[in-house]
Scaffold this active site. Structure first.
Site, PDB file in Angstrom:
ATOM      1  N   ASP A  61      25.695   5.097  29.851  1.00 45.96           N
ATOM      2  CA  ASP A  61      26.953   5.212  30.597  1.00 45.96           C
ATOM      3  C   ASP A  61      27.676   3.883  30.753  1.00 45.96           C
ATOM      4  O   ASP A  61      27.094   2.816  30.612  1.00 45.96           O
ATOM      5  CB  ASP A  61      26.677   5.797  31.987  1.00 45.96           C
ATOM      6  N   GLU A  62      28.954   3.962  31.043  1.00 49.34           N
ATOM      7  CA  GLU A  62      29.784   2.849  31.494  1.00 49.34           C
ATOM      8  C   GLU A  62      29.690   1.606  30.598  1.00 49.34           C
ATOM      9  O   GLU A  62      29.550   0.481  31.089  1.00 49.34           O
ATOM     10  CB  GLU A  62      29.428   2.489  32.949  1.00 49.34           C
ATOM     11  N   TYR A  63      29.783   1.801  29.301  1.00 51.31           N
ATOM     12  CA  TYR A  63      29.850   0.649  28.396  1.00 51.31           C
ATOM     13  C   TYR A  63      31.264   0.093  28.481  1.00 51.31           C
ATOM     14  O   TYR A  63      32.234   0.726  28.048  1.00 51.31           O
ATOM     15  CB  TYR A  63      29.499   1.068  26.970  1.00 51.31           C
TER      16      TYR A  63
ATOM     17  N   HIS B 157      24.972  -2.071  31.629  1.00 53.76           N
ATOM     18  CA  HIS B 157      23.981  -2.238  32.708  1.00 53.76           C
ATOM     19  C   HIS B 157      22.769  -3.053  32.268  1.00 53.76           C
ATOM     20  O   HIS B 157      21.646  -2.786  32.700  1.00 53.76           O
ATOM     21  CB  HIS B 157      23.535  -0.867  33.236  1.00 53.76           C
TER      22      HIS B 157
END
Length: 544
Positions: A342-344, A285
């Site tokens: 999160d969400e790497y 992100h």
């Protein structure tokens, strides 16, 4: 983000009513009410959760008195509902221009001035005398008492609100404000109130959608009246970086908040005893940072860029993120911080080491021959925690940033911001709780308002939250065992702006109004509400 929302038929909860309060507006207008029964006397009893309490007029403790002309009071009608109310007989209290707000401690001056302005009263500061009509604010309470608890006594034509700390006194003024706005008169008796959960939050994604400072300030006022105590600001993502930066101005979006605007928001939040919780998410992100520094973007063996992800094998990536963390720790004085994590996207491919050999090599160099890309990502999170820990902050990270099967463990003081059960190697909430970690509930099944409703998201409704959700419902619709209740610090309702143009900011405000009210109720008192949804909705329309 992709979770299907199943709508469950509403089950109405029967409202247990106290005796009906008779009309007494004309009596109050004549200035009567002095000498009513003492609110802590024997004609009232503490009621159950939801604030419904009454003693029958035929109670043995109800001795003859002129005040028998007044019906026994009901609890003030508020959102969230007060936890207990001791009923009494009397005309209650309503504000007037010549009535005073008096504080017993200068620490309560700001709260006193606020409620005086809201109710059209005169702020008198510290005074030793007592007058009919006074609203008196004071600090006081036993050692170790909940700083957010308060007692509000309406008796003898006056109101006294006290608590062990300023936040509790402030919440007492919110109860009084709602009671007056909803029914013109605060009912006679004693309210003793405190929240079930210490974390009652609202999170706003201002990175993907630009919200004006005035809109955010309006939400702060709304949150304060609902007794929320956190405002999360997610201000860095792939679509934008929305706060002025002095260390890296090149990453800031055209539409953004100035630091002066942010300081004003923080000051307003502080006046409502709300902590602003910033989030600079990493190592995913970070698209807005990468746009200005494309050399930091993660690429696979074929040179294909990975959306939003920085190459964590490059020291320069850590340097720029730490620059930002240190800079904004100086802007946000609150003790809470969200590290993201999160969400790497490097971890979403079948074989991260094969796709990103530079990450695998850096992991082995840092953690030995058995080091993995997941170890490297966990080490990144821990390093960012070290940066923020130096600023004396309490930190949280998204649950999918707590990677499974790593030799490197996330820092012990990281709290789990649990939002999903869809990540790679997804784990049930109990797996985090059983290790002793504290958790904040962001359940995306109930508490995620995602603009445009992508990936099967559906806008949450206040009714569904009110009737089905509790802080124990962390993932999906199933609660965790009650023995973990103490580790679940509370919850946060979140607005995410994935499809930013799907709603205007005014539409967002309207869409979240009842979900915020319902969430406030369930965080203040997680038991079954006394009011039906229809009754609660009507009440919120009057007082919130």
């Amino acid at each position: 983000m992709s979770q299907h929302r199943r709508r469950v038929p509403a089950q109405k909860v029967k409202r247990r009513r106290a005796v009906v309060v008779t009309a007494f507006a004309a009596t109050v207008a004549l200035g009567l009410g002095v000498g009513v029964w003492a609110s802590t006397g024997g004609d009232g009893t503490a009621g159950p959760s939801g604030g419904r309490a009454a003693v029958s007029a035929d109670s043995p403790s109800a001795t003859p008195s002129p005040s028998r002309s007044y019906a026994l009071s009901e609890a003030p009608a508020t959102v969230p509902a007060v936890r207990t109310h001791t009923a009494a007989r009397g005309p209650g209290w309503r504000p007037a221009r010549d009535h005073r707000v008096v504080v017993a401690d200068p620490k309560l001056a700001a709260d006193g001035k606020l409620i005086a302005a809201e109710l059209g009263m005169t702020y008198a500061g510290q005074k030793g005398d007592e007058r009919t009509g006074d609203l008196r604010l004071a600090l006081g309470g036993g050692s170790g008492a909940d700083p957010e608890s308060y007692t509000m006594t309406v008796s003898g034509g006056r109101v006294n609100i006290s608590g062990p700390a300023a936040p509790g006194v402030f919440y007492g003024t919110r109860t009084l404000k709602q009671a007056v706005h909803g029914g013109a008169t605060a009912p006679e008796g004693v309210v003793r109130d405190a929240p079930a959960k210490p974390v009652r939050g609202f999170m706003l994604d201002i990175a993907r959608k630009n919200f004006t400072a005035s809109w955010i300030e309006d939400r702060v006022r709304e949150l304060g009246d609902l007794k929320y105590n956190e405002l999360g600001l997610h201000f860095s993502d792939d679509q934008g970086f929305r706060i002025q930066s002095d260390t890296h101005p090149e990453i800031v979006s055209k539409e953004h908040l100035s630091k002066a605007q942010v300081r004003k928001i923080i000051a307003l939040a502080d006046s409502r005893h709300i902590t602003v919780v910033p989030e600079i998410d990493s190592p995913g992100h970070l698209g807005a940072v990468i746009a200005a520094h494309p050399d930091l973007q993660l690429r696979n063996t074929r040179g294909v860029a990975t959306r939003g992800a920085v190459d964590i094998s490059k020291p320069a990536a850590a340097h720029i993120v730490d620059d930002l963390l240190n800079e904004f720790a100086g802007l946000f004085p609150g003790k809470q911080w969200n590290l993201g994590g999160d969400e790497y996207q490097a971890l979403t491919v079948p074989d991260p080491a094969a796709s990103f050999p530079q990450l695998a090599s850096a992991a082995r160099e840092a953690y030995g021959s058995g080091g993995t890309v997941s170890d490297l990502a966990t080490g990144w999170l821990n390093d960012r925690a070290d940066t923020i820990r130096a600023h004396d902050r309490t930190m949280r990270a998204w649950n999918d940033g707590f990677l499974k099967g790593t030799s490197v463990q996330p820092a012990e003081d990281l709290r789990v911001a649990y939002w999903t059960g869809k990540e790679i190697g997804a784990r049930q909430p109990v797996e985090y709780l059983s290790t002793g970690r504290k958790l904040i509930n962001y359940n995306d099944e109930y508490l995620y308002y995602v603009l445009g409703q992508p990936n099967t998201f559906v806008y949450p409704t206040g009714q569904r939250i009110y009737e089905q959700w509790t802080p124990l419902v962390v993932r999906g619709t199933t609660p965790v065992p009650a023995k973990y209740d103490g580790q679940i610090l509370g919850g946060t309702f979140a607005v995410w702006c994935d499809l930013a143009n799907s709603q205007t900011q005014d539409q967002v405000a309207a869409g979240i109004r009842m979900p915020l009210a319902a969430t406030a109720q369930k965080l203040w008192d997680s038991g079954r509400p006394a009011l039906s949804w229809t009754e609660f909705k009507a009440l919120a329309g009057r007082v919130a």
